[in-house]
Write an enzyme that holds these catalytic residues in place. Structure first.
Site, PDB file in Angstrom:
ATOM      1  N   TRP A 129      44.387  49.521  42.400  1.00  0.00           N
ATOM      2  CA  TRP A 129      44.791  47.940  43.109  1.00  0.00           C
ATOM      3  C   TRP A 129      46.144  48.283  43.466  1.00  0.00           C
ATOM      4  CZ3 TRP A 129      45.137  43.607  39.844  1.00  0.00           C
ATOM      5  CH2 TRP A 129      44.848  42.197  40.438  1.00  0.00           C
ATOM      6  N   ASP A 210      38.484  46.857  32.910  1.00  0.00           N
ATOM      7  CA  ASP A 210      39.363  45.851  34.648  1.00  0.00           C
ATOM      8  C   ASP A 210      38.183  45.015  35.121  1.00  0.00           C
ATOM      9  OD1 ASP A 210      40.268  43.722  36.344  1.00  0.00           O
ATOM     10  OD2 ASP A 210      41.412  44.706  37.573  1.00  0.00           O
ATOM     11  N   ALA A 212      36.396  42.499  37.589  1.00  0.00           N
ATOM     12  CA  ALA A 212      37.411  41.219  38.520  1.00  0.00           C
ATOM     13  C   ALA A 212      36.100  40.749  39.099  1.00  0.00           C
ATOM     14  CB  ALA A 212      38.663  42.046  39.149  1.00  0.00           C
ATOM     15  N   LYS A 245      36.701  35.511  41.463  1.00  0.00           N
ATOM     16  CA  LYS A 245      35.584  36.191  42.449  1.00  0.00           C
ATOM     17  C   LYS A 245      34.195  35.604  42.764  1.00  0.00           C
ATOM     18  CE  LYS A 245      38.805  38.922  43.297  1.00  0.00           C
ATOM     19  NZ  LYS A 245      40.141  38.983  43.438  1.00  0.00           N
TER      20      LYS A 245
HETATM   21  C1  LMR Z   1      42.788  41.717  46.064  1.00  0.00           C
HETATM   22  O1  LMR Z   1      42.949  43.166  45.738  1.00  0.00           O
HETATM   23  O2  LMR Z   1      43.646  41.497  47.088  1.00  0.00           O
HETATM   24  C2  LMR Z   1      42.694  40.574  44.968  1.00  0.00           C
HETATM   25  O3  LMR Z   1      42.690  41.488  43.874  1.00  0.00           O
HETATM   26  C3  LMR Z   1      43.654  39.678  45.183  1.00  0.00           C
HETATM   27  C4  LMR Z   1      44.938  39.963  44.845  1.00  0.00           C
HETATM   28  O4  LMR Z   1      45.713  39.572  43.823  1.00  0.00           O
HETATM   29  O5  LMR Z   1      45.347  40.784  45.192  1.00  0.00           O
END
Ligand code: LMR
Length: 396
Positions: A129, A210, A212, A245
């Site tokens: 990410w 993580d 999420a 989420k």
């Molecule tokens: C994403 O990956 O789009 C979400 O987790 C929102 C973010 O904060 O980046």
């Protein structure tokens, strides 16, 4: 003081939302930031969450401070949701603090590791990410990538991942996505989690998980298999949880950092450090979202309603994956789009170069981050053919 500062480039994910909002074309499609959307493009507040919120507002008699650890009932219930039946047995080694969303948990966890062992090296998946490296790296710890995604097979490069992790020095921190890997959508199977946990235990590594998207891959239980497999096995583990989420509480910034320590004595010390770190960074977390989650999880009927709502969100994402795969396959017979359906959660990588992603934006008004990550929840019956046409042209 600030005259020497140069303006920064927009955030690679949040900048997509800004660019999308500016676009006045009626054709525009937002496949950017990871928020769930219904068929009309809205990001709804789950009905169970609204109901808990209404009751909370009616019953709340004070807005006085809650303290750095936040809502203690929330902390207990959210970790029980993540760890399931293991939570009770691990309670005397687990210290949980409410955080400012999952991001706050990642940042606080990184700061805690830095306090415990300042020379720790953090190993993150390649790719990961876009905000993992800034959040965790801002603690000053060094970050190194481990192999994760086989772009040709569009699946986890598990052998390469495992043999890499099996060579890491003892006490390295390994950042793992519990489910719905962001940005690839490629997850480990339960057997792969077992094999990974064995290596992590054997090498004395510390997992930082993580979580999420619990409930967005298959369901609330299966999505937690990875973290539960690890927690049952290793002496120390950090877990960052986000309620953005699955509870639809994005802007309420609701999350938690749970730390499992090797002993209950260490756990007690960790709790004091978590509180001090929070106090130094932001003092205490916002209450509203955590109070809502605590009520939803405490009330059997609200909880059941919420679980059904999470179930319908994941069912919709799976059906959108199948729809998108079918529409791409219809345009490009002979290409295999099975990966779109096999991947989990909101994201998949299109596997197109950055120049093609810019063309999707500039010529077709289709928005996504530059790595070509699509949020499948942004696809709808209304736009699927338009998106499939544009993407198939580039994939051909
Ligand atoms: C994403 O990956 O789009 C979400 O987790 C929102 C973010 O904060 O980046």
């Amino acid at each position: 003081m600030f005259e020497t500062l140069e303006p920064l480039a927009p955030d690679s994910i949040l900048g997509v939302t800004i660019a999308y909002r500016r676009d006045t074309s009626p054709l525009k499609v937002d496949l950017g930031v990871g928020v769930y959307r219904d068929d009309s493009g809205n990001t709804p507040v789950p009905a169970a969450v609204r109901e808990a919120e209404r009751a909370l507002i009616g019953a709340q008699t004070t807005k006085s401070y809650v303290g750095p650890a936040g809502n203690l009932e929330f902390n207990e219930r959210i970790i029980a949701l993540a760890l399931g039946p293991l939570a009770a047995g691990l309670a005397d080694r687990t210290s949980t603090i409410q955080t400012v969303g999952g991001c706050g948990a990642l940042r606080l966890g990184a700061e805690l590791v830095k306090v415990g062992r300042p020379d720790t090296v953090v190993h993150v998946s390649d790719p990961t990410w876009a905000n993992h490296e800034p959040l965790v790296g801002s603690s000053g710890m060094r970050l190194v990538r481990y192999p994760y995604f086989d772009a040709a097979r569009r699946a986890v490069a598990f052998d390469a991942m495992l043999s890499h992790i099996d060579k890491l020095p003892t006490a390295s921190l390994v950042l793992l996505h519990a489910c719905c890997h962001n940005p690839t959508g490629a997850d480990l199977s339960p057997d792969q989690w077992q094999a990974l946990a064995a290596v992590i235990e054997h090498r004395g590594l510390v997992p930082f998980v993580d979580l999420a998207y619990q409930g967005f891959g298959d369901n609330l239980e299966t999505d937690a298999v990875g973290v539960r497999t690890l927690a049952a096995r290793v002496p120390e583990l950090l877990l960052a949880v986000s309620c953005s989420k699955n509870f639809g509480l994005y802007r309420e910034r609701t999350g938690a950092l749970a730390v499992i320590s090797a002993t209950s004595v260490a756990r007690n010390a960790v709790a004091t450090h978590q509180a001090r770190l929070a106090r130094r960074m932001y003092s205490m977390p916002p209450d509203h979202g955590a109070a809502i989650v605590a009520s939803v999880l405490a009330d059997a009927s609200l909880r059941q309603h919420w679980e059904e709502e999470v179930g319908s969100m994941v069912a919709r994402m799976k059906s959108l994956r199948a729809l998108f795969a079918a529409r791409l396959a219809a345009r490009l017979p002979g290409h295999d789009f099975g990966w779109v359906s096999r991947q989990r959660g909101m994201f998949s990588l299109l596997g197109l170069p950055e120049a093609d992603i810019a063309r999707l934006r500039d010529e077709h008004h289709i928005y996504m981050p530059p790595d070509g990550r699509v949020n499948v929840a942004g696809i709808s019956d209304a736009n699927v053919d338009y998106v499939a046409d544009a993407v198939a042209n580039l994939l051909a």
